[in-house]
Design a protein around this motif. Sequence first.
Motif, PDB file in Angstrom:
ATOM      1  N   ASP A 121      33.199  39.253  51.967  1.00  0.00           N
ATOM      2  CA  ASP A 121      32.128  39.403  50.513  1.00  0.00           C
ATOM      3  C   ASP A 121      31.008  38.667  50.530  1.00  0.00           C
ATOM      4  OD1 ASP A 121      33.946  41.598  49.605  1.00  0.00           O
ATOM      5  OD2 ASP A 121      35.055  40.155  48.222  1.00  0.00           O
ATOM      6  N   GLY A 122      31.076  37.341  51.140  1.00  0.00           N
ATOM      7  CA  GLY A 122      29.840  36.262  51.258  1.00  0.00           C
ATOM      8  C   GLY A 122      29.068  36.405  52.374  1.00  0.00           C
ATOM      9  N   ASP A 123      29.598  36.845  53.544  1.00  0.00           N
ATOM     10  CA  ASP A 123      28.778  36.868  54.641  1.00  0.00           C
ATOM     11  C   ASP A 123      28.139  38.236  54.913  1.00  0.00           C
ATOM     12  OD1 ASP A 123      27.702  36.652  57.260  1.00  0.00           O
ATOM     13  OD2 ASP A 123      29.805  35.982  58.271  1.00  0.00           O
ATOM     14  N   ALA A 124      26.830  38.329  54.720  1.00  0.00           N
ATOM     15  CA  ALA A 124      25.890  39.572  54.863  1.00  0.00           C
ATOM     16  C   ALA A 124      25.936  39.936  56.179  1.00  0.00           C
ATOM     17  CB  ALA A 124      24.410  39.178  54.293  1.00  0.00           C
ATOM     18  N   ASN A 125      26.204  39.224  57.181  1.00  0.00           N
ATOM     19  CA  ASN A 125      26.159  39.604  58.594  1.00  0.00           C
ATOM     20  C   ASN A 125      27.484  40.096  59.155  1.00  0.00           C
ATOM     21  OD1 ASN A 125      23.155  38.811  59.041  1.00  0.00           O
ATOM     22  ND2 ASN A 125      24.151  36.588  59.119  1.00  0.00           N
ATOM     23  N   ALA A 126      28.472  39.989  58.246  1.00  0.00           N
ATOM     24  CA  ALA A 126      29.769  40.642  58.691  1.00  0.00           C
ATOM     25  C   ALA A 126      29.718  41.989  58.435  1.00  0.00           C
ATOM     26  CB  ALA A 126      30.788  39.766  57.871  1.00  0.00           C
ATOM     27  N   ALA A 127      30.653  42.741  59.312  1.00  0.00           N
ATOM     28  CA  ALA A 127      30.530  44.145  59.071  1.00  0.00           C
ATOM     29  C   ALA A 127      31.874  44.850  59.847  1.00  0.00           C
ATOM     30  CB  ALA A 127      29.112  45.168  59.700  1.00  0.00           C
ATOM     31  N   LYS A 128      32.601  45.589  59.017  1.00  0.00           N
ATOM     32  CA  LYS A 128      33.788  46.290  59.491  1.00  0.00           C
ATOM     33  C   LYS A 128      33.305  47.551  60.352  1.00  0.00           C
ATOM     34  CE  LYS A 128      36.548  44.551  55.683  1.00  0.00           C
ATOM     35  NZ  LYS A 128      37.494  44.902  54.683  1.00  0.00           N
ATOM     36  N   SER A 129      34.007  47.798  61.486  1.00  0.00           N
ATOM     37  CA  SER A 129      33.704  48.805  62.196  1.00  0.00           C
ATOM     38  C   SER A 129      34.303  49.966  61.677  1.00  0.00           C
ATOM     39  CB  SER A 129      34.401  48.639  63.639  1.00  0.00           C
ATOM     40  OG  SER A 129      35.521  48.707  63.364  1.00  0.00           O
ATOM     41  N   LEU A 130      33.800  51.319  61.981  1.00  0.00           N
ATOM     42  CA  LEU A 130      34.532  52.648  61.362  1.00  0.00           C
ATOM     43  C   LEU A 130      35.790  52.547  61.656  1.00  0.00           C
ATOM     44  CD1 LEU A 130      34.083  55.262  60.332  1.00  0.00           C
ATOM     45  CD2 LEU A 130      33.530  56.186  62.598  1.00  0.00           C
ATOM     46  N   LEU A 131      36.347  51.929  62.847  1.00  0.00           N
ATOM     47  CA  LEU A 131      37.817  52.300  63.247  1.00  0.00           C
ATOM     48  C   LEU A 131      38.624  51.315  62.162  1.00  0.00           C
ATOM     49  CD1 LEU A 131      40.168  52.914  64.817  1.00  0.00           C
ATOM     50  CD2 LEU A 131      39.631  50.914  66.290  1.00  0.00           C
ATOM     51  N   THR A 132      38.211  50.082  61.902  1.00  0.00           N
ATOM     52  CA  THR A 132      38.718  49.178  60.806  1.00  0.00           C
ATOM     53  C   THR A 132      38.745  49.910  59.433  1.00  0.00           C
ATOM     54  OG1 THR A 132      38.675  47.086  62.005  1.00  0.00           O
ATOM     55  CG2 THR A 132      38.514  46.976  59.693  1.00  0.00           C
ATOM     56  N   GLN A 133      37.674  50.622  58.928  1.00  0.00           N
ATOM     57  CA  GLN A 133      37.507  51.253  57.712  1.00  0.00           C
ATOM     58  C   GLN A 133      38.307  52.176  57.610  1.00  0.00           C
ATOM     59  OE1 GLN A 133      33.604  52.013  56.692  1.00  0.00           O
ATOM     60  NE2 GLN A 133      32.686  50.699  57.996  1.00  0.00           N
ATOM     61  N   VAL A 134      38.565  52.953  58.791  1.00  0.00           N
ATOM     62  CA  VAL A 134      39.736  54.219  58.735  1.00  0.00           C
ATOM     63  C   VAL A 134      41.018  53.673  58.710  1.00  0.00           C
ATOM     64  CG1 VAL A 134      40.588  55.805  60.248  1.00  0.00           C
ATOM     65  CG2 VAL A 134      38.162  55.708  60.236  1.00  0.00           C
ATOM     66  N   CYS A 135      41.473  52.549  59.334  1.00  0.00           N
ATOM     67  CA  CYS A 135      42.640  51.932  59.290  1.00  0.00           C
ATOM     68  C   CYS A 135      43.008  51.637  58.041  1.00  0.00           C
ATOM     69  CB  CYS A 135      42.745  50.917  60.197  1.00  0.00           C
ATOM     70  SG  CYS A 135      42.799  51.166  62.151  1.00  0.00           S
ATOM     71  N   GLU A 136      42.057  50.766  57.166  1.00  0.00           N
ATOM     72  CA  GLU A 136      42.409  50.204  55.963  1.00  0.00           C
ATOM     73  C   GLU A 136      42.494  51.582  54.899  1.00  0.00           C
ATOM     74  OE1 GLU A 136      40.111  46.092  55.713  1.00  0.00           O
ATOM     75  OE2 GLU A 136      38.983  47.618  55.228  1.00  0.00           O
ATOM     76  N   ARG A 137      41.838  52.391  55.231  1.00  0.00           N
ATOM     77  CA  ARG A 137      41.802  53.545  53.912  1.00  0.00           C
ATOM     78  C   ARG A 137      42.942  54.282  54.355  1.00  0.00           C
ATOM     79  NH1 ARG A 137      35.624  55.379  55.581  1.00  0.00           N
ATOM     80  NH2 ARG A 137      34.616  54.143  54.412  1.00  0.00           N
ATOM     81  N   SER A 138      43.437  54.556  55.689  1.00  0.00           N
ATOM     82  CA  SER A 138      44.757  55.343  55.803  1.00  0.00           C
ATOM     83  C   SER A 138      45.874  54.571  55.271  1.00  0.00           C
ATOM     84  CB  SER A 138      44.741  55.318  57.268  1.00  0.00           C
ATOM     85  OG  SER A 138      45.893  56.244  57.414  1.00  0.00           O
ATOM     86  N   PHE A 139      46.143  53.113  55.433  1.00  0.00           N
ATOM     87  CA  PHE A 139      47.075  52.736  54.997  1.00  0.00           C
ATOM     88  C   PHE A 139      47.300  52.517  53.540  1.00  0.00           C
ATOM     89  CE2 PHE A 139      47.847  50.977  59.323  1.00  0.00           C
ATOM     90  CZ  PHE A 139      49.518  50.872  59.243  1.00  0.00           C
ATOM     91  N   ALA A 140      45.944  52.368  52.958  1.00  0.00           N
ATOM     92  CA  ALA A 140      45.854  52.464  51.398  1.00  0.00           C
ATOM     93  C   ALA A 140      46.289  53.623  50.468  1.00  0.00           C
ATOM     94  CB  ALA A 140      44.645  52.006  50.838  1.00  0.00           C
ATOM     95  N   ILE A 141      45.772  54.779  51.255  1.00  0.00           N
ATOM     96  CA  ILE A 141      46.178  56.024  51.030  1.00  0.00           C
ATOM     97  C   ILE A 141      47.742  56.293  51.102  1.00  0.00           C
ATOM     98  CG2 ILE A 141      45.820  58.529  51.333  1.00  0.00           C
ATOM     99  CD1 ILE A 141      42.867  57.920  51.767  1.00  0.00           C
ATOM    100  N   GLY A 142      48.188  56.064  52.243  1.00  0.00           N
ATOM    101  CA  GLY A 142      49.467  55.906  52.550  1.00  0.00           C
ATOM    102  C   GLY A 142      50.323  55.698  51.458  1.00  0.00           C
ATOM    103  N   ALA A 143      50.202  54.297  50.958  1.00  0.00           N
ATOM    104  CA  ALA A 143      50.667  53.646  49.987  1.00  0.00           C
ATOM    105  C   ALA A 143      50.477  54.214  48.655  1.00  0.00           C
ATOM    106  CB  ALA A 143      50.286  51.974  49.813  1.00  0.00           C
ATOM    107  N   ARG A 144      49.680  54.660  48.257  1.00  0.00           N
ATOM    108  CA  ARG A 144      49.227  55.435  46.972  1.00  0.00           C
ATOM    109  C   ARG A 144      50.116  56.822  46.981  1.00  0.00           C
ATOM    110  NH1 ARG A 144      43.370  56.694  46.702  1.00  0.00           N
ATOM    111  NH2 ARG A 144      44.064  58.824  47.524  1.00  0.00           N
ATOM    112  N   GLU A 145      50.076  57.412  48.102  1.00  0.00           N
ATOM    113  CA  GLU A 145      50.571  58.612  48.033  1.00  0.00           C
ATOM    114  C   GLU A 145      52.078  58.782  48.361  1.00  0.00           C
ATOM    115  OE1 GLU A 145      48.919  60.978  46.547  1.00  0.00           O
ATOM    116  OE2 GLU A 145      46.945  60.156  46.753  1.00  0.00           O
ATOM    117  N   GLY A 146      52.793  57.464  48.697  1.00  0.00           N
ATOM    118  CA  GLY A 146      53.954  57.467  49.268  1.00  0.00           C
ATOM    119  C   GLY A 146      54.215  58.064  50.580  1.00  0.00           C
ATOM    120  N   VAL A 147      53.393  57.766  51.516  1.00  0.00           N
ATOM    121  CA  VAL A 147      53.742  58.503  52.875  1.00  0.00           C
ATOM    122  C   VAL A 147      53.289  57.517  53.899  1.00  0.00           C
ATOM    123  CG1 VAL A 147      53.097  60.797  52.282  1.00  0.00           C
ATOM    124  CG2 VAL A 147      51.502  59.407  53.127  1.00  0.00           C
TER     125      VAL A 147
END
Length: 307
Positions: A121-147
């Motif tokens: 949140d504090g480092d403006a030069n840091a950036a998550k790759s598309l792959l990491t974003q997809v991975c984070e979203r997938s696990f978060a949605i899996g936890a939310r939907e119970g899969v």
Amino acid sequence: MARLPRWVAQHLAALRALLVLTLITGVLYPLAILAVAQIPGLDDRAEGSLIYDEAGNVVGSSLLGQSFTDADGNALLEYFQSRPSMAVGETGDYDPLVTGASNLGPEDVVDALPDPDLGWDGDANAAKSLLTQVCERSFAIGAREGVDGSRPYCTDSGASAVGAVLGVFYSEGTTGEVTRVVSLNEECGTVEAPFLAEYEGVQVECAEYGGDYAAAIITPVEGDASDHPAVPADAVTASGSGLDPHISPEYARLQTARIAAERGVSEADIEALVEEHTTGRFLGFMGDPAVNVVELNLALDEAYPVS
């Protein structure tokens, strides 16, 4: 009768052309388009494809997606969730004033790690790759939907999942023996150990902030996750504009159990509502079936209000 000077005649001809073209393109053409837009069946689209609630209030457009989240960005569990939006402006996701794609492609797999003292949140030069974003979203949605939210090329670390990508150093540049291996998306101090202990007999290291890994060969690791993840692709990726209001029927069906539980109705009732709002392929063969989330959630509130 004396002839006008040549330069005067040329300017008069240019002025006549300007007046004629202004009349055609600036008056007649817009009026013609306006008239066509009033034809029944086209007038609704010409006015923005607005959606109204039972009280007659405008609640959105069938062409623009919306975020169904609370003030902190957490999903409202009683509503179907849209796909991610890359259009993030002052008003948040699905801001039509900043519509646009992320321009991240399938080869964007390595994170720009943050300064440990600043964090993501504090480092403006840091950036998550598309792959990491997809991975984070997938696990978060899996936890939310119970899969199971796991998917290929992602580390198996739940909400902190990142792209499973190694930087492999070889003795002869791109060939030879493996001399060093670094897990490029796992920063030292944030993980107990890299997702993979060894690669071709060499111990895997975590990545150091500011480390020079330019000579490494980027090597994504597929892992043991299924080739057909429970969380569909559209649930973890944005559309080209970032404003698409549609999701796949698969993603809608994934959410029906949660919606039914939150609304206190049967899954069959919610599934029937999804089916009712699923559109087929254009002309029977173009595109894929889709569900308009904005329209579906409006119908959901009308049919099964939250108690």
